[in-house]
Design an enzyme around this catalytic site. Sequence first.
Site, PDB file in Angstrom:
ATOM      1  N   PHE A 145      -2.605  -8.594  -1.475  1.00  0.00           N
ATOM      2  CA  PHE A 145      -2.194  -7.588  -2.456  1.00  0.00           C
ATOM      3  C   PHE A 145      -0.853  -7.965  -3.063  1.00  0.00           C
ATOM      4  O   PHE A 145       0.062  -8.383  -2.349  1.00  0.00           O
ATOM      5  CB  PHE A 145      -1.976  -6.226  -1.781  1.00  0.00           C
ATOM      6  CG  PHE A 145      -3.171  -5.642  -1.109  1.00  0.00           C
ATOM      7  CD1 PHE A 145      -3.450  -5.952   0.225  1.00  0.00           C
ATOM      8  CD2 PHE A 145      -3.990  -4.745  -1.766  1.00  0.00           C
ATOM      9  CE1 PHE A 145      -4.553  -5.389   0.863  1.00  0.00           C
ATOM     10  CE2 PHE A 145      -5.082  -4.169  -1.125  1.00  0.00           C
ATOM     11  CZ  PHE A 145      -5.361  -4.493   0.193  1.00  0.00           C
ATOM     12  N   ASP A 146      -0.695  -7.733  -4.343  1.00  0.00           N
ATOM     13  CA  ASP A 146       0.623  -7.712  -4.949  1.00  0.00           C
ATOM     14  C   ASP A 146       1.248  -6.372  -4.539  1.00  0.00           C
ATOM     15  O   ASP A 146       0.551  -5.470  -4.082  1.00  0.00           O
ATOM     16  CB  ASP A 146       0.462  -7.806  -6.477  1.00  0.00           C
ATOM     17  CG  ASP A 146       1.762  -7.586  -7.222  1.00  0.00           C
ATOM     18  OD1 ASP A 146       1.722  -6.981  -8.311  1.00  0.00           O
ATOM     19  OD2 ASP A 146       2.827  -7.993  -6.706  1.00  0.00           O
ATOM     20  N   GLY A 147       2.560  -6.239  -4.703  1.00  0.00           N
ATOM     21  CA  GLY A 147       3.233  -5.019  -4.275  1.00  0.00           C
ATOM     22  C   GLY A 147       3.346  -3.975  -5.376  1.00  0.00           C
ATOM     23  O   GLY A 147       2.634  -2.974  -5.390  1.00  0.00           O
TER      24      GLY A 147
END
Lengths: 261, 337
Positions: B177-179
């Site tokens: 996941f990106d944040g």
Amino acid sequence: MVSTVQNSDVKQKDEDQAVVVAVTFAAVFDAEAEDDRDVYRLGVALPLLQVLQRVNERLLEENPVEHQLFDIILITTETRQQQQSSSIINSTRHHGLEVGRFCFSSEDDFIESLAHNNVQLFLTTDGNEALQATQQGVPSALLDKNSASCPSDQLRVVLCQDATIQPNADSSGASKKSAQSFLTLLGQIRQKFGMFNSPLCFTIVTSCGGKDSCCSALKSLRSLGVSVDEAYCLGGAPRGPILSILRPHFLLSDGFSQLEG
Amino acid sequence: TVGRPGSTLGPRPKPENSITIAVSSRVLFNMEKEQQIFEQQGMEEYIKYQVEHETEPFSPGPAFSFVKALEAVNTQLRDLYPESEELFDVVLITNNHAYVGLRLINTINHHQLFIERFCMTGGNSPIGYLKAYNTNLYLSSDPVKVHEALGEGIAAATMFTPDKMTEVSETQLRVAFDGDAVLFSDESEQIYKAHGLDKFFEHEKAHENKPLDHGPLKGFLEVLGKLQKKFYAKGQRMDCPIRTYLVTARSAASSGARALKTLRLWGLEIDEALFLAGAPKGPILEKIRPHIFFDDQMFHVEGAAEMGTVACHVPYGIAQRVPEKKGLKDKEVSSIK
């Protein structure tokens, strides 16, 4: 004694090719509510009547000399109603309903009238009536207050498959056969329209059976000439939510010889 | 009863207990050829072609290995918890008419996928169905539908096909996941866009202990965490069949702390957090080999796909409205001493 009266306000349909749909008095009208002029208010079947009419209009747009149209007849199923024939005819004309003829029968002989009028689908709000008709080989569907909120621009027929329902011990080969021939007729009507923007839409909902039972249903419908638009295989999930999205006008059930409540 | 591999008659989990992953036909399978026929020759030819090839299975699409990995996790969960319904449940969603759907069913059987639920909408939007049946994640190639789903509060992403697909694990599900604007809201990114990089750093440091608001994929990370705990409870922490990654352009030196503290406060664990301080994500993802990677910026999605990662775009937050400006992630590089 049954009497049949034609509605002179409505052009009569072709006897051989029309698809006859019988709707009971109690479904067409709200029997409890009469206004001062002795005119009945409309009941839960209204959207269905409107949508059947819509299909007819679209059929005639495609082919102005189309004969395979829906022919709606209003049928009474009680002596008390039988005796209100003139009010019923007046109310029908008052509301401009596309009812081709009236069939004034009682609880004893309405089944006979269905056969006599070559009815291919019987619509009622009464479970017993539907059961009787089905047993006598006339495909039936039950209407209720949900029917009143169905769309009136597209006829939605939902075929519900549920592998856990055992075939009704009373259901005969004849009733299954007549249900299939009704579906075939609907399939023929469906073929007259394209993939999109069709006034008639077939959907299969498979409740408990897996994808393979949905698959075989699609194939057997295809062999009847029925082109299915939508299919939902729920894998055991409850069908309430999808049915409230689909808003079917009527549900035909397992083997298409049983009722849906 | 425990579902055996190859068995299609295992007990079906109820929607409220299972983790429902809805995938569209065009991401599960490769339907490029058919899509071309539809676009160039129209509906009639398309249907004709599909029906003629009804018994020919499609080849796998970008979501295929992800779905296989979900099934591998299910198998391992069933071994440890034979009575539990907390399993992944994959639903196939297609806009096709049911006729064309037969080829899809044949393909599912051919590849021995455990998909028993599907939704062939005949052209209607599937969103009503997704909402009605507790969908935890929706993957599609159609950004319009993905946007609609996000608008209804359903975690969703547009999946792209990488130029080449790197090999991924068949036994361990890996999700990256990106944040910002994926797990977290886009609130910090808004600060950067409005006030610039320095203000962003100041802001993040000052609010280090204030948790970020949640983003559209927080819920999905949460359900993955729940399943992970079930493996831990049976002693499978070191070789857990599910592994999660945070791949963010935030920097460990400055803005990373707030991200980690937020996760901790949410009670969520992430197995590996990679703070790239603006470096491209492609190479690190190529090493990690996730089955799926979520990012809100097309720049990163494309970068990942170029290097063989199945990357999905989450069209959420300020990055969608101001696409030409470089996000904070790229500007950070110049500030690192």
